[in-house]
Design an enzyme around this catalytic site. Structure first.
Site, PDB file in Angstrom:
ATOM      1  N   THR A  75       0.888  -1.170   0.000  1.00 48.15           N
ATOM      2  CA  THR A  75       0.000   0.000   0.000  1.00 48.15           C
ATOM      3  C   THR A  75       0.921   1.214   0.000  1.00 48.15           C
ATOM      4  O   THR A  75       2.103   1.082   0.293  1.00 48.15           O
ATOM      5  CB  THR A  75      -0.825  -0.001   1.323  1.00 48.15           C
ATOM      6  OG1 THR A  75      -1.684  -1.127   1.335  1.00 48.15           O
ATOM      7  CG2 THR A  75      -1.639   1.255   1.532  1.00 48.15           C
TER       8      THR A  75
ATOM      9  N   GLY B 242     -10.048  -3.333   2.997  1.00 52.32           N
ATOM     10  CA  GLY B 242      -9.046  -3.348   4.063  1.00 52.32           C
ATOM     11  C   GLY B 242      -9.126  -2.094   4.912  1.00 52.32           C
ATOM     12  O   GLY B 242     -10.158  -1.423   5.004  1.00 52.32           O
ATOM     13  N   ASP B 243      -8.005  -1.757   5.507  1.00 51.88           N
ATOM     14  CA  ASP B 243      -7.951  -0.598   6.410  1.00 51.88           C
ATOM     15  C   ASP B 243      -7.771   0.725   5.677  1.00 51.88           C
ATOM     16  O   ASP B 243      -8.139   1.791   6.199  1.00 51.88           O
ATOM     17  CB  ASP B 243      -6.790  -0.769   7.394  1.00 51.88           C
ATOM     18  CG  ASP B 243      -5.454  -0.894   6.668  1.00 51.88           C
ATOM     19  OD1 ASP B 243      -5.410  -1.560   5.602  1.00 51.88           O
ATOM     20  OD2 ASP B 243      -4.453  -0.344   7.157  1.00 51.88           O
TER      21      ASP B 243
ATOM     22  N   THR C 253       0.524   0.616   6.488  1.00 52.92           N
ATOM     23  CA  THR C 253       0.514  -0.370   5.413  1.00 52.92           C
ATOM     24  C   THR C 253       0.617  -1.736   6.091  1.00 52.92           C
ATOM     25  O   THR C 253       0.943  -1.829   7.264  1.00 52.92           O
ATOM     26  CB  THR C 253       1.694  -0.175   4.442  1.00 52.92           C
ATOM     27  OG1 THR C 253       2.917  -0.314   5.174  1.00 52.92           O
ATOM     28  CG2 THR C 253       1.673   1.198   3.806  1.00 52.92           C
TER      29      THR C 253
HETATM   30  N1  GLY Z   1      -3.281  -2.351   4.207  1.00 55.22           N
HETATM   31  C1  GLY Z   1      -3.849  -2.635   2.973  1.00 55.22           C
HETATM   32  C2  GLY Z   1      -4.888  -3.645   3.004  1.00 55.22           C
HETATM   33  O1  GLY Z   1      -4.868  -4.527   3.847  1.00 55.22           O
HETATM   34  O2  GLY Z   1      -5.756  -3.633   2.157  1.00 55.22           O
END
Ligand code: GLY
Length: 362
Positions: free
Chosen positions: A211, A241-242, A262
Site C-alpha cells: 500500500t 481493508g484498512d 501499510t
Molecule cells: N493495508 C492494505 C490492506 O490490507 O488492504
C-alpha cells in the site's frame, strides 16, 4: 531527544510558564505554542517519489492535502508498483479493486472510496467525495458511478504482469481443483517459486498487502494524509481493508499529528490503529514511541492461532508511520528490517522503522 523537541519544550516552558505538562501536546482548542513549523512529509518505503513531490509542492506553498495526493498519484500511475493503483494485483476473479482515503487536518474532513474498479487514482476520487458530497465513504458500483459523474476516465487496470501473477496464484491454489499449473505442484515449494512481489518471510502465506501512505505538515503548520492501495492480493471480491477506513489506515488531528499504515489491513481494522497512534501522540509520546505502542497493542490482540507462528508471534506485518505538529516523525512495525520514506525539506531518504521483534532472517 531531538533538537526540535528540545526547542519545543524550551519554548513551551517560556510561553506557558510551566502550565503545560512537559512534552504533552495541547488539547484541541488550546493555543499552540509559537514554534516555527518545519514542513515534513513521510511515506511508506515505496514513497520516495511521493515525499519528493509532496515537499516540492509544500515548498511552493501548497496545502498538505494537495501535496500528499499529488505524491501518491505518482505511485498509483506506476504499473511497476503491484500494490497500488494501475497495475495493482487483482482480486480472486482477476479484477483490480482499489481502496483509498484522504483526511484534511484544518477542516477535519475526510473522503474515501472502496472496491473501486476501473479508475486508477482512487485517492483523487476520495478527495472529490470529501469536497463534493456530504459523505465520507462510497463503495463499489456507487463509487464508480460517482467517479464517472465527476469525469474520471475508466480504463482496464490489470497489467500483463499482474495478470500473470494472478494466474500463477490461481493455478497453485490446490492440486484438487480444476486449475492446474504447468508443473505438478506436489513436489514444488510454492513459496520459493513465487515471483518476488508475492513472496514474503512466511513462505506459503504469500498474499501481498502493500500500500502507500503519505502524511505531511505544510508551511502553515497544517496536517493532512492519504492512503491508497489495491488491497490484499487475490482477495474475495468486495473485501475492504484498512486503507479507506478513517482511524484504521490513516488519521490526522490538526492539533496533534497524522498517522498512516501499510500491511495487514484486518489487523488495523480491529485495532483502529492510526487513531490509536494519534491518541498516543496526544499524550506526548514521540511519533516512533506512539507507533511502537500501537504495534504492541496489535500484537497483544492477535489471538487466533492461524495468525500466529509456533512461538505465538504474528504471521503478518503491519507498519505504522506518524508525524506530529512539531515536524517530528517516526514509524514502527512488528518485525525488524523495515524502512520508511521521509523528506524534511533537504532530501528524500529512507530511514529505519522501529520494531518489536528481531526477524530471524532478513
Ligand atoms: N493495508 C492494505 C490492506 O490490507 O488492504
Amino acid at each position: 531527544m531531538s533538537a526540535t523537541r528540545r526547542e519545543f519544550l524550551r519554548q513551551a516552558a517560556v510561553a506557558g510558564g510551566g502550565a503545560l505538562v512537559a512534552g504533552a501536546i495541547p488539547l484541541r482548542g488550546m493555543a499552540r505554542p509559537a514554534v516555527t513549523m518545519r514542513p515534513i512529509a513521510i511515506s511508506s518505503a515505496n514513497g520516495l517519489r511521493a515525499v519528493t513531490k509532496a515537499m516540492e509542492m509544500i515548498a511552493s506553498g501548497s496545502d498538505a492535502l494537495d501535496a500528499v495526493i499529488a505524491g501518491v498519484n505518482i505511485v498509483e500511475d506506476d504499473p511497476n508498483d503491484v500494490t497500488v493503483g494501475y497495475g495493482g494485483l487483482p482480486n480472486e476473479e482477476g479484477v483490480v479493486e482499489l481502496d483509498s482515503a484522504v483526511m484534511h487536518g484544518p477542516t477535519h474532513q475526510a473522503g474515501a472510496v472502496a472496491s473501486l474498479r476501473n479508475i486508477k487514482n482512487p485517492s483523487k476520487v476520495a478527495r472529490v467525495v470529501m469536497d463534493r458530497s456530504d459523505h465520507v465513504l462510497i463503495v463499489g458500483e456507487g463509487a464508480l458511478r460517482f467517479a464517472r459523474a465527476h469525469g474520471f476516465k475508466e480504463e482496464d487496470l490489470l497489467t500483463e504482469k499482474a495478470r500473470e501473477a494472478w494466474l500463477y496464484w490461481k493455478e497453485h491454489l490446490s492440486n484438487t481443483d480444476d486449475w492446474l499449473p504447468p508443473h505438478g505442484p506436489d513436489d514444488t515449494d510454492i513459496g520459493s517459486l513465487l515471483p518476488e512481489p508475492l513472496r514474503n518471510e512466511f513462505g506459503a502465506f504469500f498474499r501481498h498487502t502493500g500500500t502507500i501512505h503519505c502524511s505531511a505538515l505544510d508551511q502553515k503548520g497544517n496536517l493532512s494524509c492519504v492512503t491508497t492501495t489495491s488491497g490484499l492480493a487475490f482477495k474475495i471480491p468486495g473485501r475492504v481493508g484498512d486503507s479507506p477506513i478513517i482511524g484504521a489506515g490513516l488519521f490526522c488531528d490538526n492539533a496533534v499529528g497524522s498517522a498512516g499504515s501499510t500491511g495487514r489491513g484486518e489487523a488495523n481494522l480491529v485495532n483502529c490503529s492510526c487513531r490509536m497512534v494519534v491518541e498516543h501522540l496526544r499524550t506526548g509520546k514521540s511519533p516512533e514511541e506512539a507507533c511502537l505502542e500501537a504495534v504492541k497493542q496489535i500484537v497483544e490482540h492477535n489471538r487466533l492461532k492461524r495468525l500466529q507462528t509456533p512461538d505465538g508471534r504474528p504471521r503478518f506485518e503491519v507498519e505504522l508511520y506518524a508525524i506530529n505538529t512539531r515536524g517530528e516523525y517516526g514509524g514502527a512495525r512488528i518485525y525488524s528490517g523495515g524502512k520508511f520514506s521521509v523528506h524534511d525539506g533537504t532530501t528524500a531518504r529512507h530511514e529505519p522503522l522501529a520494531y518489536l521483534y528481531k526477524k530471524e532472517k532478513n
